[in-house]
Design an enzyme around this catalytic site. Structure first.
Site, mmCIF file in Angstrom:
data_model
loop_
_atom_site.group_PDB
_atom_site.id
_atom_site.type_symbol
_atom_site.label_atom_id
_atom_site.label_comp_id
_atom_site.label_asym_id
_atom_site.label_seq_id
_atom_site.Cartn_x
_atom_site.Cartn_y
_atom_site.Cartn_z
ATOM 1 N N GLY A 137 0.846 -1.194 0.000
ATOM 2 C CA GLY A 137 0.000 0.000 0.000
ATOM 3 C C GLY A 137 0.880 1.240 0.000
ATOM 4 O O GLY A 137 2.105 1.145 -0.141
ATOM 5 N N ALA A 141 9.235 4.122 3.033
ATOM 6 C CA ALA A 141 10.030 3.747 4.211
ATOM 7 C C ALA A 141 10.518 4.975 4.975
ATOM 8 O O ALA A 141 10.547 4.976 6.207
ATOM 9 C CB ALA A 141 11.224 2.914 3.746
ATOM 10 N N LYS A 192 1.451 0.858 -10.482
ATOM 11 C CA LYS A 192 1.674 2.251 -10.030
ATOM 12 C C LYS A 192 3.135 2.662 -10.195
ATOM 13 O O LYS A 192 3.432 3.840 -10.368
ATOM 14 C CB LYS A 192 1.153 2.454 -8.603
ATOM 15 C CG LYS A 192 1.868 1.654 -7.503
ATOM 16 C CD LYS A 192 3.074 2.314 -6.915
ATOM 17 C CE LYS A 192 3.827 1.403 -5.979
ATOM 18 N NZ LYS A 192 5.080 1.953 -5.475
ATOM 19 N N LYS A 279 19.916 2.047 -8.098
ATOM 20 C CA LYS A 279 18.848 2.072 -7.085
ATOM 21 C C LYS A 279 17.714 1.132 -7.481
ATOM 22 O O LYS A 279 17.488 0.885 -8.666
ATOM 23 C CB LYS A 279 18.278 3.483 -6.979
ATOM 24 C CG LYS A 279 19.093 4.404 -6.115
ATOM 25 C CD LYS A 279 18.268 5.629 -5.829
ATOM 26 C CE LYS A 279 19.033 6.672 -5.058
ATOM 27 N NZ LYS A 279 18.275 7.893 -4.910
HETATM 28 N N1 LIG Z 1 11.430 1.625 0.221
HETATM 29 C C1 LIG Z 1 10.134 1.754 0.319
HETATM 30 O O1 LIG Z 1 9.632 2.824 0.705
HETATM 31 C C2 LIG Z 1 9.225 0.632 -0.012
HETATM 32 C C3 LIG Z 1 9.670 -0.479 -0.698
HETATM 33 N N2 LIG Z 1 8.783 -1.481 -1.020
HETATM 34 C C4 LIG Z 1 9.242 -2.656 -1.721
HETATM 35 O O2 LIG Z 1 10.146 -3.371 -0.898
HETATM 36 C C5 LIG Z 1 11.065 -4.097 -1.710
HETATM 37 C C6 LIG Z 1 12.460 -3.811 -1.201
HETATM 38 O O3 LIG Z 1 12.744 -2.458 -1.515
HETATM 39 P P1 LIG Z 1 13.633 -1.494 -0.654
HETATM 40 O O4 LIG Z 1 13.814 -1.907 0.745
HETATM 41 O O5 LIG Z 1 13.097 -0.150 -0.895
HETATM 42 O O6 LIG Z 1 15.004 -1.657 -1.450
HETATM 43 P P2 LIG Z 1 16.392 -1.044 -1.060
HETATM 44 O O7 LIG Z 1 17.064 -0.765 -2.346
HETATM 45 O O8 LIG Z 1 16.234 0.040 -0.056
HETATM 46 O O9 LIG Z 1 17.121 -2.246 -0.328
HETATM 47 C C7 LIG Z 1 17.231 -3.509 -0.893
HETATM 48 C C8 LIG Z 1 18.013 -4.349 0.077
HETATM 49 O O10 LIG Z 1 17.949 -5.711 -0.338
HETATM 50 C C9 LIG Z 1 19.272 -6.209 -0.305
HETATM 51 N N3 LIG Z 1 19.376 -7.369 -1.154
HETATM 52 C C10 LIG Z 1 19.523 -7.433 -2.495
HETATM 53 N N4 LIG Z 1 19.576 -8.709 -2.875
HETATM 54 C C11 LIG Z 1 19.470 -9.465 -1.755
HETATM 55 C C12 LIG Z 1 19.498 -10.841 -1.492
HETATM 56 N N5 LIG Z 1 19.638 -11.711 -2.476
HETATM 57 N N6 LIG Z 1 19.370 -11.260 -0.210
HETATM 58 C C13 LIG Z 1 19.234 -10.379 0.795
HETATM 59 N N7 LIG Z 1 19.216 -9.055 0.607
HETATM 60 C C14 LIG Z 1 19.340 -8.610 -0.647
HETATM 61 C C15 LIG Z 1 20.117 -5.039 -0.743
HETATM 62 O O11 LIG Z 1 21.476 -5.240 -0.454
HETATM 63 P P3 LIG Z 1 22.568 -4.395 -1.285
HETATM 64 O O12 LIG Z 1 22.411 -2.973 -0.834
HETATM 65 O O13 LIG Z 1 23.866 -4.993 -0.914
HETATM 66 O O14 LIG Z 1 22.226 -4.580 -2.746
HETATM 67 C C16 LIG Z 1 19.484 -3.947 0.117
HETATM 68 O O15 LIG Z 1 19.929 -4.007 1.443
HETATM 69 C C17 LIG Z 1 10.812 -3.635 -3.156
HETATM 70 O O16 LIG Z 1 10.055 -4.593 -3.830
HETATM 71 C C18 LIG Z 1 10.006 -2.349 -2.993
HETATM 72 O O17 LIG Z 1 9.104 -2.122 -4.054
HETATM 73 C C19 LIG Z 1 7.470 -1.413 -0.678
HETATM 74 C C20 LIG Z 1 6.991 -0.339 -0.008
HETATM 75 C C21 LIG Z 1 7.822 0.755 0.401
HETATM 76 O O1 LIG Z 2 6.183 1.465 -3.023
HETATM 77 C C1 LIG Z 2 6.600 2.487 -2.560
HETATM 78 C C2 LIG Z 2 5.739 3.397 -1.775
HETATM 79 O O2 LIG Z 2 4.473 2.852 -1.519
HETATM 80 C C3 LIG Z 2 8.018 2.876 -2.821
HETATM 81 O O3 LIG Z 2 8.116 3.351 -4.112
HETATM 82 P P1 LIG Z 2 9.524 3.443 -4.848
HETATM 83 O O4 LIG Z 2 9.976 2.008 -5.071
HETATM 84 O O5 LIG Z 2 9.231 4.163 -6.131
HETATM 85 O O6 LIG Z 2 10.461 4.199 -3.974
#
Ligand SMILES: NC(=O)C1=CN([C@@H]2O[C@H](COP(=O)(O)OP(=O)(O)OC[C@H]3O[C@@H](n4cnc5c(N)ncnc54)[C@H](OP(=O)(O)O)[C@@H]3O)[C@@H](O)[C@H]2O)C=CC1
Ligand SMILES: O=C(CO)COP(=O)(O)O
Length: 337
Positions: A137, A141, A192, A279
């Protein structure tokens, strides 16, 4: 108190770990980046993502998957979609007792183009997991980690498990709704991201609020058209996993998808951006998946998604695509469904 393994040490993993610790649970994050792990364990920070935020001592991280998964009640997936399947294959041998798997990733598997819940069911032993729940939703973060009021959905085909996850995460700043339209919600939060790239492109080109409102409204029409074709319900697209997530991602500077579009709009060079970007930006790949899949249906039109596909994959100038969109045959608005 429940024990939760959190896959990933990124921004969403960190923010949701804080919610779970605030709710008196025990968590352990699993990561692959030793700097991030050490930063969390030693400095109680995750400065790669959040400068100046001191995390609770109870938030711990490890690079040892077996240790992370020992005796857990829940497994929370907070890594980008392209790594989910391979990581779950590593997880599988360590799941020894029944767990609830909570997906928080938004998009499709790289090899199969499957939705995340289907990907999880395809890898893990269904006798050892409860019905899958997605926690998705409008939720950046950067705002959740500082406890800004946020609403989100726990989505599962099984309402009882969704209810359980709803209670696990809900508190006075994080309110979780439950929903059973898994297909609708997972398509909504994936689509989205594509529209958010388009929002960034428009902003990069200097367009204003009228244009953004037009994009969000007509982007929602495409989400509904395509999402309902895939089996999603109309009411899901007017909810948090539809228009809610569309609004936040298209209008927030925190969105990496928006930022990607912004850069492309400013430089007029999608190819260089895509080559160099490190990113997380799932909208780029999701655009390709939807563009290819939508060719199967000759009774729906997705002009915005097609335009952004042309910008990303056919090196078309964004301005030219915008002109084509504006010059299309004039329509009745209500025809969008
Ligand atoms: N950020 C947000 O606001 C939101 C994100 N999401 C979703 O959450 C998911 C994660 O995104 P987000 O946290 O933002 O991503 P980030 O880019 O902030 O972080 C990704 C993390 O995953 C790690 N990673 C990559 N590959 C692996 C692996 N094989 N095993 C363990 N860890 C791994 C990365 O490590 P390294 O840095 O070393 O590559 C990094 O620490 C996405 O699908 C996103 O759409 C959903 C809602 C909100
Ligand atoms: O899913 C998200 C907010 O709800 C995060 O969006 P981004 O992956 O574009 O940063």
């Amino acid at each position: 108190m429940s024990k939760i393994a959190v896959l990933g040490t990124g921004s969403w993993a960190t923010a949701l770990s804080r919610v779970l610790i605030d709710n008196q649970n025990q968590i352990i994050m699993y990561g692959i980046d030793q700097n991030q792990i050490d930063d969390i364990n030693v400095n109680h920070q995750n400065s790669a993502f959040f400068e100046d935020i001191i995390l609770e001592n109870e938030i711990k991280a490890t690079n040892n998957l077996e240790e992370a998964l020992r005796d857990i009640d829940y497994l929370l997936i907070t890594i980008p979609t392209q790594f989910v399947k391979e990581t779950l294959q590593q997880v599988k041998p360590f799941i020894k007792k029944r767990v609830t798997v909570i997906n928080a990733a938004k998009g499709f598997d790289l090899g199969t183009n499957m939705r995340m819940s289907d990907t999880i069911r395809s890898v893990l032993d269904e006798n050892l997991i409860n019905p899958v729940v997605s926690l998705i939703g409008p939720s950046h973060a950067e705002e959740v980690v500082i406890r800004m009021l946020t609403t989100i959905c726990a989505v599962s085909l099984d309402e009882k498990v969704a209810h359980d996850v709803q209670k696990l995460f809900s508190n006075d700043y994080f309110r979780v709704y439950r929903l059973t339209d898994e297909v609708g919600a997972e398509y909504g939060v994936a689509i989205k991201n594509v529209i958010a790239v388009a929002a960034g492109v428009l902003c990069g080109l200097g367009y204003g609020d009228n244009t953004k409102a037009a994009l969000i409204t007509r982007g929602l029409a495409e989400m509904i058209r395509y999402g309902m074709k895939k089996g999603g319900k109309l009411e899901t697209y007017t909810g948090l996993t539809g228009v809610g997530d569309l609004i936040v991602t298209c209008s927030s500077v925190h969105s990496r998808n928006f930022q990607a579009g912004l850069e492309i709009g400013k430089t007029n060079d999608a190819r260089t951006f895509m080559k160099n970007n490190k990113k997380t930006c799932e909208g780029i790949r999701t655009c390709q998946v939807i563009y290819e899949d939508a060719k199967k249906y000759d009774d729906i039109e997705l002009p915005i998604i097609n335009a952004i596909y042309n910008v990303l994959y056919n090196n078309h100038e964004p301005k030219r695509e915008i002109q084509q969109l504006m010059k299309r045959e004039l329509k009745i608005e209500g025809e969008r469904y």
